[in-house]
Scaffold this active site. Structure first.
Site, PDB file in Angstrom:
ATOM      1  N   GLY A 129       0.952  -0.806   0.098  1.00 48.00           N
ATOM      2  CA  GLY A 129      -0.343  -0.247  -0.198  1.00 48.00           C
ATOM      3  C   GLY A 129       0.878   1.059   0.056  1.00 48.00           C
TER       4      GLY A 129
ATOM      5  N   CYS B  59       5.653  -5.823   1.776  1.00 46.87           N
ATOM      6  CA  CYS B  59       5.644  -4.778   1.389  1.00 46.87           C
ATOM      7  C   CYS B  59       4.957  -3.975   2.877  1.00 46.87           C
ATOM      8  CB  CYS B  59       5.148  -4.338   0.364  1.00 46.87           C
ATOM      9  SG  CYS B  59       5.956  -2.418  -0.204  1.00 46.87           S
ATOM     10  N   TYR B  60       3.770  -2.619   2.755  1.00 51.77           N
ATOM     11  CA  TYR B  60       3.503  -2.215   3.564  1.00 51.77           C
ATOM     12  C   TYR B  60       2.495  -3.118   4.482  1.00 51.77           C
ATOM     13  CZ  TYR B  60      -0.627   0.767   5.587  1.00 51.77           C
ATOM     14  OH  TYR B  60      -0.624   1.268   7.159  1.00 51.77           O
TER      15      TYR B  60
ATOM     16  N   HIS C 119       7.990  -8.002  -3.443  1.00 53.51           N
ATOM     17  CA  HIS C 119       6.757  -8.230  -4.080  1.00 53.51           C
ATOM     18  C   HIS C 119       6.934  -9.796  -4.681  1.00 53.51           C
ATOM     19  CE1 HIS C 119       4.581  -4.561  -3.492  1.00 53.51           C
ATOM     20  NE2 HIS C 119       5.416  -4.313  -3.582  1.00 53.51           N
TER      21      HIS C 119
ATOM     22  N   GLU D 296       4.633 -11.078  -5.512  1.00 55.48           N
ATOM     23  CA  GLU D 296       3.621 -11.516  -6.920  1.00 55.48           C
ATOM     24  C   GLU D 296       4.138 -10.804  -8.370  1.00 55.48           C
ATOM     25  OE1 GLU D 296       4.130  -9.406  -4.310  1.00 55.48           O
ATOM     26  OE2 GLU D 296       2.636  -7.983  -5.128  1.00 55.48           O
TER      27      GLU D 296
ATOM     28  N   SER E  73     -21.919  -9.943 -26.615  1.00 54.60           N
ATOM     29  CA  SER E  73     -21.392  -8.613 -27.437  1.00 54.60           C
ATOM     30  C   SER E  73     -20.668  -9.412 -27.817  1.00 54.60           C
ATOM     31  CB  SER E  73     -20.458  -7.942 -26.369  1.00 54.60           C
ATOM     32  OG  SER E  73     -19.790  -8.486 -25.376  1.00 54.60           O
ATOM     33  N   GLY E  74     -20.126 -10.976 -27.997  1.00 57.49           N
ATOM     34  CA  GLY E  74     -19.867 -11.455 -28.612  1.00 57.49           C
ATOM     35  C   GLY E  74     -18.236 -11.890 -28.267  1.00 57.49           C
ATOM     36  N   GLY E  75     -17.779 -10.653 -27.555  1.00 59.93           N
ATOM     37  CA  GLY E  75     -16.344 -10.199 -26.197  1.00 59.93           C
ATOM     38  C   GLY E  75     -16.505 -12.002 -25.412  1.00 59.93           C
ATOM     39  N   VAL E  76     -15.142 -12.612 -25.178  1.00 64.51           N
ATOM     40  CA  VAL E  76     -15.042 -13.338 -23.814  1.00 64.51           C
ATOM     41  C   VAL E  76     -15.840 -13.664 -22.794  1.00 64.51           C
ATOM     42  CG1 VAL E  76     -13.266 -15.095 -23.191  1.00 64.51           C
ATOM     43  CG2 VAL E  76     -12.553 -13.075 -25.021  1.00 64.51           C
ATOM     44  N   ASP E  77     -16.105 -12.166 -22.463  1.00 63.84           N
ATOM     45  CA  ASP E  77     -16.614 -12.921 -20.544  1.00 63.84           C
ATOM     46  C   ASP E  77     -17.847 -12.607 -21.232  1.00 63.84           C
ATOM     47  OD1 ASP E  77     -14.558 -12.387 -19.914  1.00 63.84           O
ATOM     48  OD2 ASP E  77     -14.696  -9.945 -19.555  1.00 63.84           O
ATOM     49  N   SER E  78     -18.956 -11.975 -22.127  1.00 64.94           N
ATOM     50  CA  SER E  78     -20.357 -12.650 -22.484  1.00 64.94           C
ATOM     51  C   SER E  78     -20.947 -14.127 -22.960  1.00 64.94           C
ATOM     52  CB  SER E  78     -21.097 -11.107 -22.948  1.00 64.94           C
ATOM     53  OG  SER E  78     -20.615 -10.942 -24.424  1.00 64.94           O
ATOM     54  N   SER E  79     -19.037 -14.274 -24.122  1.00 64.55           N
ATOM     55  CA  SER E  79     -19.550 -15.919 -25.021  1.00 64.55           C
ATOM     56  C   SER E  79     -19.368 -16.362 -24.135  1.00 64.55           C
ATOM     57  CB  SER E  79     -18.305 -15.570 -26.000  1.00 64.55           C
ATOM     58  OG  SER E  79     -18.814 -14.980 -27.088  1.00 64.55           O
TER      59      SER E  79
ATOM     60  N   LYS F 228      -9.258 -12.664 -15.634  1.00 66.62           N
ATOM     61  CA  LYS F 228      -9.644 -12.469 -17.428  1.00 66.62           C
ATOM     62  C   LYS F 228      -9.485 -14.613 -17.877  1.00 66.62           C
ATOM     63  CE  LYS F 228     -10.708 -11.160 -20.956  1.00 66.62           C
ATOM     64  NZ  LYS F 228     -12.256  -9.783 -21.663  1.00 66.62           N
TER      65      LYS F 228
END
Ligand code: XMP
Length: 513
Positions: A55, A82-83, A169, A171, A223-229, A369
């Site tokens: 942070g 870190c923080y 970090h 990550e 929408s044809g995008g990855v998520d909605s498909s 994603k």
């Protein structure tokens, strides 16, 4: 079955999502929650381990985010980063001060690999540091397990109490053995077995949706995008013909995209879906007339989208559930919630306020994603759809600087198709994460044949990015650039100049608007 959980407590760090993703890559489920989450809630969640993120603050400032020290007595393993490491030291009576030398970037640390956290890494290893404060004195019962030339406590631990901390970090990929460190934390220290797998997620989600929806009817904005498909196919596996997908073609899609979406999801596609395509281009162009300001255009497109969708929903009638392709980065609440709005992103996400549904279903709400893509593969979606580049909800509306017209849409669609074709053909060793054509609002004088032209300048943009939060311009070989320039000017009427955008993000953004 109770799923293993690692709780990531967000203290406002930039990498909070990255921590959760890295943990999930170890096949252990992780969720990010703001540091304001009550300790009683945490007890109920019963996590296998807790990670305090980094942070921007200093622990000794009164306004800094702190937490009930009781959390360190629950017997649940805690890793402070870190923080988060400084906070752990501060909470337990150690000393945190401003470091005489700030450390930013790649640093070498010497590690004591007898530590369970650092087991199996090199004794001298590269880590990513980003701090101005440091732990000067560790709390009682702790030992130092790593240091750098300027940071006396790069890692510390009280193994008996299962409390661990790293100033660096783990990550970020620049920490060479960071994945190993996080894996040590979740497996050796927290005792996780690793039960987070996408195939089991898909199966259990389908069952869960079936139970929740019963005989009810659901509507999905596709929408044809990855998520909605992926959301649509998952829903259709769960409730079959009780799902209707509405695809609004707003006339701001890439070339031939509307037909491609219809080919996959429409009556001739392989999914047995109720699919409605609404061709609403003219309607959107009308509304966009005269609008030049990016945020205004985004709002007009978002609003009109809702109206079209609402009309379709009314025609279908008696729909109980609305399905949205919201994914985890959209829902993570920031611990500090103070970040500035750069752009109001419109996915098909802003729908629910206006249409009368009993409930909203967001089947991908907890996925990142890359996990959505894996779920898509698991559900048998075509590879080219699953690996699609992101495309903004307002589409070409934000790739046309200034007023949108059907003529400008045609230009940018054609230029974009050529650019994407050439990049794909070039088969670059490092394929850009996102590449597209946009249209500057600039017209300039040129000469073609023996005639003067006064035409538009197309902007080509290709960026390398993993998280879309930062991006660097991709290196496109000069011959490829030249081919794109020649083809676009020769084949796309109305263009007499092609420019490559070299800007990184920040200071630019990926889209032009
Ligand atoms: P920026 O332009 O903010 O974009 O650097 C980051 C990523 O987000 C996508 N993007 C959007 N996606 N609605 C979306 O669904 C939007 O309004 C929007 N604006 C940008 C962009 O394509 C990039 O991948």
């Amino acid at each position: 079955m109770k799923r293993e959980l690692i709780l990531v407590l967000d203290f406002g760090g930039q990498y909070n999502q990255l921590i959760a993703r890295c943990v999930r890559e170890c096949n252990v489920y992780a969720e990010v929650h703001p540091y304001t989450l009550a300790i009683e809630e945490i007890k109920k969640m019963n996590p296998m381990g807790i990670i305090f993120t980094g942070g921007p603050n200093s622990v000794y400032e009164e306004s800094s985010p702190h937490y009930d020290p009781e959390i360190l007595n629950l017997g649940i393993p805690v890793l402070g980063i870190c923080y988060g490491s400084q906070l752990m030291a501060y909470m337990l009576g150690g000393k945190v001060t401003t470091a005489p030398v700030s450390e930013y970037g790649r640093t070498k640390v010497l590690a004591d690999t007898s530590s369970k956290l650092l087991h199996g890494i090199d004794e001298e290893t590269d880590v990513w540091m980003s701090h101005t404060d440091y732990i000067e004195k560790v709390p009682e019962g702790f030992r130092i397990t790593a240091h750098s030339s300027v940071c006396p406590v790069a890692a510390m631990e009280n193994a008996a109490k299962k409390l661990y901390a790293t100033q660096f970090h783990p990550e970020v990929t620049h920490t060479r053995e960071g994945r190993k460190i996080l894996s040590n934390f979740v497996y050796t220290i927290c005792g996780c077995a690793g039960d987070w797998k996408i195939d089991s997620f898909v199966e259990s989600k389908i069952r869960q949706i079936r139970d929740a929806v019963g005989d009810g009817r659901a509507l999905c904005a596709l929408s044809g995008g990855v998520d909605s498909s992926v959301a649509a196919v998952l829903m259709s596996k769960a409730i079959g013909k009780n799902l209707t997908c509405v695809f609004v073609d707003h006339g701001l899609l890439r070339k031939d995209e509307g037909d491609q979406v219809e080919a996959v999801f429409g009556p001739s596609g392989k999914y047995d879906l109720n699919f409605i395509r609404v061709n609403a281009a003219q309607r959107f162009y009308e509304k966009l007339k005269g609008a030049e300001e990016p945020e205004e255009k985004r709002k007009i497109i978002g609003e009109e989208f809702i109206r079209v969708f609402e009309e379709e929903a009314k025609k279908i009638g008696a729909v109980d559930f609305l399905v949205q392709g919201t994914i985890y980065p959209d829902v993570i609440e920031s611990g500090l919630g103070k970040s500035a709005v750069i752009k109001s992103h419109h996915n098909v996400g802003g729908l629910p306020d206006c249409v009368d549904f009993k409930e909203i279903i967001e089947p991908l709400r907890m996925l990142f994603k890359d996990e959505v893509r894996r779920a898509g593969r698991e559900l048998g979606l075509p590879a080219e759809l699953v690996s699609r580049q992101p495309f903004p909800g307002p589409g070409l509306g934000v790739r046309i600087v200034g007023e949108v017209t059907s003529e400008k849409v045609r230009i940018v669609q054609e230029a974009d198709a050529i650019f994407r074709e050439e990049i794909d053909k070039a088969d670059l060793p490092k394929c850009p994460g996102q590449y597209f054509a946009a249209l500057s609002n600039m017209r300039s004088v040129g000469v073609m044949g023996d005639f003067r032209t006064y035409d538009y300048a197309v902007v080509l943009r290709a960026v390398n990015t993993t998280d879309f939060m930062t991006a660097e311009c991709s290196e496109i070989p000069f011959e490829v650039q030249q081919t794109c320039m020649r083809r676009i000017i020769n084949e796309v009427k109305g263009v007499n100049r092609v420019m490559f955008d070299l800007t990184s993000k920040p200071p630019g953004t990926i889209e032009l608007e």
